[in-house]
Design a protein around this motif. Structure first.
Motif, short mmCIF file in Angstrom:
data_model
loop_
_atom_site.label_atom_id
_atom_site.label_comp_id
_atom_site.label_asym_id
_atom_site.label_seq_id
_atom_site.Cartn_x
_atom_site.Cartn_y
_atom_site.Cartn_z
N ASP A 26 -11.55 5.14 4.20
CA ASP A 26 -11.25 4.04 3.29
C ASP A 26 -12.35 3.80 2.26
O ASP A 26 -12.09 3.31 1.16
CB ASP A 26 -11.02 2.75 4.08
CG ASP A 26 -9.71 2.79 4.85
OD1 ASP A 26 -8.87 3.65 4.52
OD2 ASP A 26 -9.53 1.97 5.78
N ILE A 51 -11.66 5.86 -0.93
CA ILE A 51 -10.39 5.64 -1.64
C ILE A 51 -10.62 4.96 -2.99
O ILE A 51 -10.03 5.36 -3.99
CB ILE A 51 -9.39 4.85 -0.76
CG1 ILE A 51 -8.88 5.77 0.35
CG2 ILE A 51 -8.23 4.33 -1.59
CD1 ILE A 51 -7.94 5.11 1.32
N SER A 52 -11.48 3.96 -3.02
CA SER A 52 -11.71 3.26 -4.29
C SER A 52 -12.34 4.19 -5.32
O SER A 52 -12.03 4.10 -6.51
CB SER A 52 -12.58 2.01 -4.07
OG SER A 52 -13.81 2.40 -3.51
N LEU A 107 -9.59 6.38 -6.65
CA LEU A 107 -8.73 5.60 -7.53
C LEU A 107 -9.36 5.36 -8.90
O LEU A 107 -8.66 5.24 -9.89
CB LEU A 107 -8.36 4.27 -6.87
CG LEU A 107 -7.35 4.39 -5.73
CD1 LEU A 107 -7.19 3.06 -5.02
CD2 LEU A 107 -6.02 4.88 -6.25
N ARG A 108 -10.71 5.28 -8.94
CA ARG A 108 -11.37 5.16 -10.24
C ARG A 108 -11.21 6.45 -11.05
O ARG A 108 -11.03 6.41 -12.25
CB ARG A 108 -12.86 4.85 -10.05
CG ARG A 108 -13.14 3.38 -10.13
CD ARG A 108 -14.63 3.09 -10.16
NE ARG A 108 -14.96 2.42 -8.92
CZ ARG A 108 -15.79 2.87 -7.98
NH1 ARG A 108 -16.44 3.98 -8.16
NH2 ARG A 108 -16.00 2.18 -6.89
N ASP A 163 -1.29 5.67 -5.63
CA ASP A 163 -0.90 4.48 -4.87
C ASP A 163 -1.87 4.31 -3.71
O ASP A 163 -1.95 5.16 -2.83
CB ASP A 163 0.54 4.65 -4.36
CG ASP A 163 1.03 3.45 -3.58
OD1 ASP A 163 0.47 2.34 -3.76
OD2 ASP A 163 1.99 3.63 -2.81
N ARG A 164 -2.64 3.21 -3.75
CA ARG A 164 -3.70 2.99 -2.75
C ARG A 164 -3.14 2.97 -1.32
O ARG A 164 -3.68 3.60 -0.42
CB ARG A 164 -4.42 1.67 -3.04
CG ARG A 164 -5.50 1.33 -2.04
CD ARG A 164 -6.10 -0.04 -2.32
NE ARG A 164 -6.78 -0.11 -3.58
CZ ARG A 164 -8.07 0.15 -3.76
NH1 ARG A 164 -8.81 0.49 -2.73
NH2 ARG A 164 -8.63 0.05 -4.94
N GLN A 165 -2.03 2.29 -1.14
CA GLN A 165 -1.47 2.14 0.20
C GLN A 165 -0.98 3.48 0.74
O GLN A 165 -1.24 3.83 1.90
CB GLN A 165 -0.32 1.13 0.17
CG GLN A 165 0.23 0.80 1.52
CD GLN A 165 1.30 -0.29 1.43
OE1 GLN A 165 1.71 -0.66 0.35
NE2 GLN A 165 1.73 -0.77 2.58
N ARG A 185 -4.00 5.62 1.59
CA ARG A 185 -4.63 5.14 2.82
C ARG A 185 -3.82 5.57 4.05
O ARG A 185 -4.38 6.00 5.06
CB ARG A 185 -4.77 3.62 2.78
CG ARG A 185 -5.47 3.06 4.02
CD ARG A 185 -5.65 1.58 3.96
NE ARG A 185 -6.64 1.25 2.95
CZ ARG A 185 -6.50 0.29 2.04
NH1 ARG A 185 -5.39 -0.43 1.99
NH2 ARG A 185 -7.45 0.03 1.18
#
Length: 172
Positions: free
Chosen positions: A119, A122-123, A126-127, A133-135, A138
């Motif tokens: 986790d 993930i950020s 995403l950057r 899709d974050r969810q 994850r």
């Protein structure tokens, strides 16, 4: 009788033999690469039917001295033809392949980071790739972590496929 100055002028107009050999070698390699292209691609590049016939004969031959002779014949036959469109097409094709390989390596590295750090990473991903899709990402990472060892390869492939699909033409 010619003077020395006139002889020097004749030499300056005469083509350099080494330069001619380099040009011949470049044409030789271009035509050798053109053999691997499809007829459609060659048509787009301005090759006519007789040129396509010569190249198809060359393509059908097995590696041998006869193939080298045919290739030399094609180089001679295409000596008056402008091969710049072929040169640019092949270089563009090569650069696209390099870009795809670079993108694949980038995505593979991020997949490994996601698996290793979970986790927390993930950020960061995403950057770099904002349309993920974050969810869903994850869930894929967590399913990888919960799988037994023999099923982890399949879960990693799913993560990598998702990254490929959503990144599109992403450039690192």
């Amino acid at each position: 009788m010619k003077s020395k100055k006139e002889n020097v002028a004749d030499y300056s107009e005469r083509p350099n033999k080494s330069a001619e050999k380099r040009i011949y070698q470049e044409r030789f390699s271009l035509i050798a690469k053109a053999v691997n292209l499809s007829g459609k691609e060659l048509k787009k590049l301005g090759f006519n039917d007789s040129d396509l016939f010569e190249l198809s004969q060359l393509k059908a031959m097995k590696p041998s001295n006869a193939k080298k002779r045919q290739l030399k014949f094609c180089v001679k036959a295409f000596s008056q033809k402008d091969l710049n469109p072929l040169r640019t097409y092949l270089s563009d094709k090569q650069s696209q392949i390099l870009k795809i390989n670079q993108n694949e390596k980038f995505l593979s590295n991020y997949c490994d980071k996601l698996i290793e750090f979970g986790d927390e990473e993930i950020s960061e991903v995403l950057r770099k790739i904002p349309n993920l899709d974050r969810q869903h990402l994850r869930n894929l990472v967590r399913s990888y972590q919960s799988k037994p060892e023999n099923k982890k390869l399949l879960a990693k492939k799913k993560i990598l496929d998702y990254l490929r699909e959503e990144s599109g033409e992403f450039i690192c």
